[in-house]
Design a protein around this motif. Sequence first.
Motif, PDB file in Angstrom:
ATOM      1  N   GLY A  40       0.813  -1.206   0.000  1.00  0.00           N
ATOM      2  CA  GLY A  40       0.000   0.000   0.000  1.00  0.00           C
ATOM      3  C   GLY A  40       0.847   1.257   0.000  1.00  0.00           C
ATOM      4  N   LEU A  41       0.233   2.363  -0.308  1.00  0.00           N
ATOM      5  CA  LEU A  41       0.942   3.638  -0.361  1.00  0.00           C
ATOM      6  C   LEU A  41       1.416   4.110   1.008  1.00  0.00           C
ATOM      7  CD1 LEU A  41      -1.284   5.539  -2.939  1.00  0.00           C
ATOM      8  CD2 LEU A  41       0.970   4.543  -3.309  1.00  0.00           C
ATOM      9  N   ARG A  42       0.826   3.594   2.067  1.00  0.00           N
ATOM     10  CA  ARG A  42       1.212   4.016   3.415  1.00  0.00           C
ATOM     11  C   ARG A  42       2.433   3.281   3.953  1.00  0.00           C
ATOM     12  NH1 ARG A  42      -3.324   6.586   6.601  1.00  0.00           N
ATOM     13  NH2 ARG A  42      -4.843   7.084   5.000  1.00  0.00           N
ATOM     14  N   SER A  43       2.896   2.254   3.258  1.00  0.00           N
ATOM     15  CA  SER A  43       4.066   1.497   3.695  1.00  0.00           C
ATOM     16  C   SER A  43       5.326   2.347   3.566  1.00  0.00           C
ATOM     17  CB  SER A  43       4.229   0.231   2.851  1.00  0.00           C
ATOM     18  OG  SER A  43       3.132  -0.612   3.023  1.00  0.00           O
ATOM     19  N   ASN A  44       6.269   2.097   4.446  1.00  0.00           N
ATOM     20  CA  ASN A  44       7.539   2.803   4.405  1.00  0.00           C
ATOM     21  C   ASN A  44       8.468   2.060   3.441  1.00  0.00           C
ATOM     22  OD1 ASN A  44       9.692   4.423   4.908  1.00  0.00           O
ATOM     23  ND2 ASN A  44       9.962   3.811   7.043  1.00  0.00           N
ATOM     24  N   VAL A  45       8.688   2.649   2.264  1.00  0.00           N
ATOM     25  CA  VAL A  45       9.454   2.014   1.197  1.00  0.00           C
ATOM     26  C   VAL A  45      10.607   2.917   0.796  1.00  0.00           C
ATOM     27  CG1 VAL A  45       9.311   1.163  -1.170  1.00  0.00           C
ATOM     28  CG2 VAL A  45       7.382   0.851   0.358  1.00  0.00           C
ATOM     29  N   SER A  46      11.780   2.306   0.552  1.00  0.00           N
ATOM     30  CA  SER A  46      12.946   3.068   0.096  1.00  0.00           C
ATOM     31  C   SER A  46      13.472   2.466  -1.197  1.00  0.00           C
ATOM     32  CB  SER A  46      14.060   3.012   1.144  1.00  0.00           C
ATOM     33  OG  SER A  46      13.639   3.550   2.358  1.00  0.00           O
ATOM     34  N   LEU A  47      13.735   3.311  -2.175  1.00  0.00           N
ATOM     35  CA  LEU A  47      14.409   2.879  -3.393  1.00  0.00           C
ATOM     36  C   LEU A  47      15.903   2.836  -3.099  1.00  0.00           C
ATOM     37  CD1 LEU A  47      12.677   4.953  -6.199  1.00  0.00           C
ATOM     38  CD2 LEU A  47      12.956   2.480  -6.181  1.00  0.00           C
ATOM     39  N   LEU A  48      16.569   1.735  -3.440  1.00  0.00           N
ATOM     40  CA  LEU A  48      18.007   1.650  -3.164  1.00  0.00           C
ATOM     41  C   LEU A  48      18.792   2.737  -3.898  1.00  0.00           C
ATOM     42  CD1 LEU A  48      18.980  -2.116  -3.006  1.00  0.00           C
ATOM     43  CD2 LEU A  48      18.075  -0.633  -1.249  1.00  0.00           C
ATOM     44  N   SER A  49      18.297   3.138  -5.059  1.00  0.00           N
ATOM     45  CA  SER A  49      18.996   4.170  -5.833  1.00  0.00           C
ATOM     46  C   SER A  49      18.970   5.535  -5.148  1.00  0.00           C
ATOM     47  CB  SER A  49      18.393   4.277  -7.235  1.00  0.00           C
ATOM     48  OG  SER A  49      17.021   4.598  -7.155  1.00  0.00           O
ATOM     49  N   GLU A  50      18.101   5.714  -4.151  1.00  0.00           N
ATOM     50  CA  GLU A  50      17.999   6.989  -3.437  1.00  0.00           C
ATOM     51  C   GLU A  50      18.735   6.984  -2.095  1.00  0.00           C
ATOM     52  OE1 GLU A  50      16.512   9.693  -4.781  1.00  0.00           O
ATOM     53  OE2 GLU A  50      16.288   8.424  -6.563  1.00  0.00           O
ATOM     54  N   ILE A  51      19.353   5.866  -1.729  1.00  0.00           N
ATOM     55  CA  ILE A  51      20.031   5.748  -0.436  1.00  0.00           C
ATOM     56  C   ILE A  51      21.494   6.105  -0.595  1.00  0.00           C
ATOM     57  CG2 ILE A  51      20.684   4.143   1.411  1.00  0.00           C
ATOM     58  CD1 ILE A  51      18.118   2.587   0.797  1.00  0.00           C
ATOM     59  N   SER A  52      22.049   6.815   0.396  1.00  0.00           N
ATOM     60  CA  SER A  52      23.462   7.198   0.394  1.00  0.00           C
ATOM     61  C   SER A  52      24.096   6.823   1.726  1.00  0.00           C
ATOM     62  CB  SER A  52      23.614   8.699   0.171  1.00  0.00           C
ATOM     63  OG  SER A  52      23.119   9.074  -1.083  1.00  0.00           O
ATOM     64  N   ILE A  53      25.425   6.727   1.708  1.00  0.00           N
ATOM     65  CA  ILE A  53      26.208   6.438   2.910  1.00  0.00           C
ATOM     66  C   ILE A  53      26.998   7.701   3.255  1.00  0.00           C
ATOM     67  CG2 ILE A  53      28.090   5.023   3.858  1.00  0.00           C
ATOM     68  CD1 ILE A  53      25.623   3.387   3.410  1.00  0.00           C
ATOM     69  N   TYR A  54      27.013   8.049   4.540  1.00  0.00           N
ATOM     70  CA  TYR A  54      27.758   9.230   4.978  1.00  0.00           C
ATOM     71  C   TYR A  54      29.265   9.000   4.887  1.00  0.00           C
ATOM     72  CZ  TYR A  54      23.442  11.015   7.065  1.00  0.00           C
ATOM     73  OH  TYR A  54      22.172  11.471   7.268  1.00  0.00           O
ATOM     74  N   THR A  55      29.966  10.007   4.363  1.00  0.00           N
ATOM     75  CA  THR A  55      31.429  10.024   4.368  1.00  0.00           C
ATOM     76  C   THR A  55      31.861  11.334   5.006  1.00  0.00           C
ATOM     77  OG1 THR A  55      31.634  11.109   2.214  1.00  0.00           O
ATOM     78  CG2 THR A  55      31.514   8.692   2.202  1.00  0.00           C
ATOM     79  N   TYR A  56      33.160  11.474   5.221  1.00  0.00           N
ATOM     80  CA  TYR A  56      33.665  12.712   5.814  1.00  0.00           C
ATOM     81  C   TYR A  56      33.471  13.900   4.876  1.00  0.00           C
ATOM     82  CZ  TYR A  56      35.786   9.755   9.336  1.00  0.00           C
ATOM     83  OH  TYR A  56      35.980   8.858  10.339  1.00  0.00           O
ATOM     84  N   ASP A  57      33.420  13.631   3.564  1.00  0.00           N
ATOM     85  CA  ASP A  57      33.285  14.700   2.577  1.00  0.00           C
ATOM     86  C   ASP A  57      31.846  14.967   2.164  1.00  0.00           C
ATOM     87  OD1 ASP A  57      36.057  14.866   2.552  1.00  0.00           O
ATOM     88  OD2 ASP A  57      36.225  13.402   0.925  1.00  0.00           O
ATOM     89  N   GLY A  58      30.907  14.167   2.640  1.00  0.00           N
ATOM     90  CA  GLY A  58      29.508  14.331   2.246  1.00  0.00           C
ATOM     91  C   GLY A  58      28.801  12.990   2.260  1.00  0.00           C
ATOM     92  N   GLU A  59      28.256  12.612   1.114  1.00  0.00           N
ATOM     93  CA  GLU A  59      27.549  11.348   0.992  1.00  0.00           C
ATOM     94  C   GLU A  59      27.949  10.679  -0.311  1.00  0.00           C
ATOM     95  OE1 GLU A  59      23.381  12.215   1.159  1.00  0.00           O
ATOM     96  OE2 GLU A  59      23.483  12.948   3.209  1.00  0.00           O
ATOM     97  N   ILE A  60      27.869   9.356  -0.330  1.00  0.00           N
ATOM     98  CA  ILE A  60      28.154   8.592  -1.547  1.00  0.00           C
ATOM     99  C   ILE A  60      26.977   7.653  -1.791  1.00  0.00           C
ATOM    100  CG2 ILE A  60      29.472   6.826  -0.316  1.00  0.00           C
ATOM    101  CD1 ILE A  60      31.273   6.648  -2.809  1.00  0.00           C
ATOM    102  N   ARG A  61      26.531   7.574  -3.028  1.00  0.00           N
ATOM    103  CA  ARG A  61      25.383   6.740  -3.395  1.00  0.00           C
ATOM    104  C   ARG A  61      25.665   5.270  -3.096  1.00  0.00           C
ATOM    105  NH1 ARG A  61      20.750   9.116  -4.145  1.00  0.00           N
ATOM    106  NH2 ARG A  61      20.882  11.001  -5.346  1.00  0.00           N
ATOM    107  N   LEU A  62      24.624   4.562  -2.700  1.00  0.00           N
ATOM    108  CA  LEU A  62      24.726   3.143  -2.389  1.00  0.00           C
ATOM    109  C   LEU A  62      25.211   2.348  -3.595  1.00  0.00           C
ATOM    110  CD1 LEU A  62      24.284   1.217  -0.037  1.00  0.00           C
ATOM    111  CD2 LEU A  62      21.931   0.949  -0.765  1.00  0.00           C
ATOM    112  N   ALA A  63      24.812   2.742  -4.798  1.00  0.00           N
ATOM    113  CA  ALA A  63      25.256   2.055  -6.014  1.00  0.00           C
ATOM    114  C   ALA A  63      26.778   2.091  -6.133  1.00  0.00           C
ATOM    115  CB  ALA A  63      24.613   2.691  -7.244  1.00  0.00           C
TER     116      ALA A  63
END
Length: 142
Positions: A40-63
């Motif tokens: 359903g639309l109310r479920s908490n869903v994340s696209l992997l392409s939109e997830i990032s990992i924190y680095t000291y310089d900012g963020e880097i895409r999960l891909a």
Amino acid sequence: MSIERILAISGKPGLYALKLQTRTGFVAESLLDGKKITVGLRSNVSLLSEISIYTYDGEIRLAEVFRAIAEKEDNGPAISHKEDNATLESYFREVLPEFDEDRVYASDIKKVLNWYNMLQANGLVSKEAPAEAAETETATEE
């Protein structure tokens, strides 16, 4: 690497491939067992392409993290996500030396390695750069 339509659904184990959108949500297929579910639309869903990992310089895409793991493992599976925290952090440091230990927890590393191994088993990750990204990099260098 084609993780554009791969989902992580809160409360559901594993990863899912987005198959079809409906009026009330969408249909997804599990990468673990191939079963289709409606979400359903109310479920908490994340696209992997939109997830990032924190680095000291900012963020880097999960891909990019997945591609770095694939390079380290020569497109093979990564270590198990069930290893102890010290082993996981040491391994992740080899893959992504600049990750921010204060904001990336052991649970995050476990999730990334588990996801990588699922995607690798389904042939969805590789150490080659994505075609459109490689073309963009070549165009900027000229």
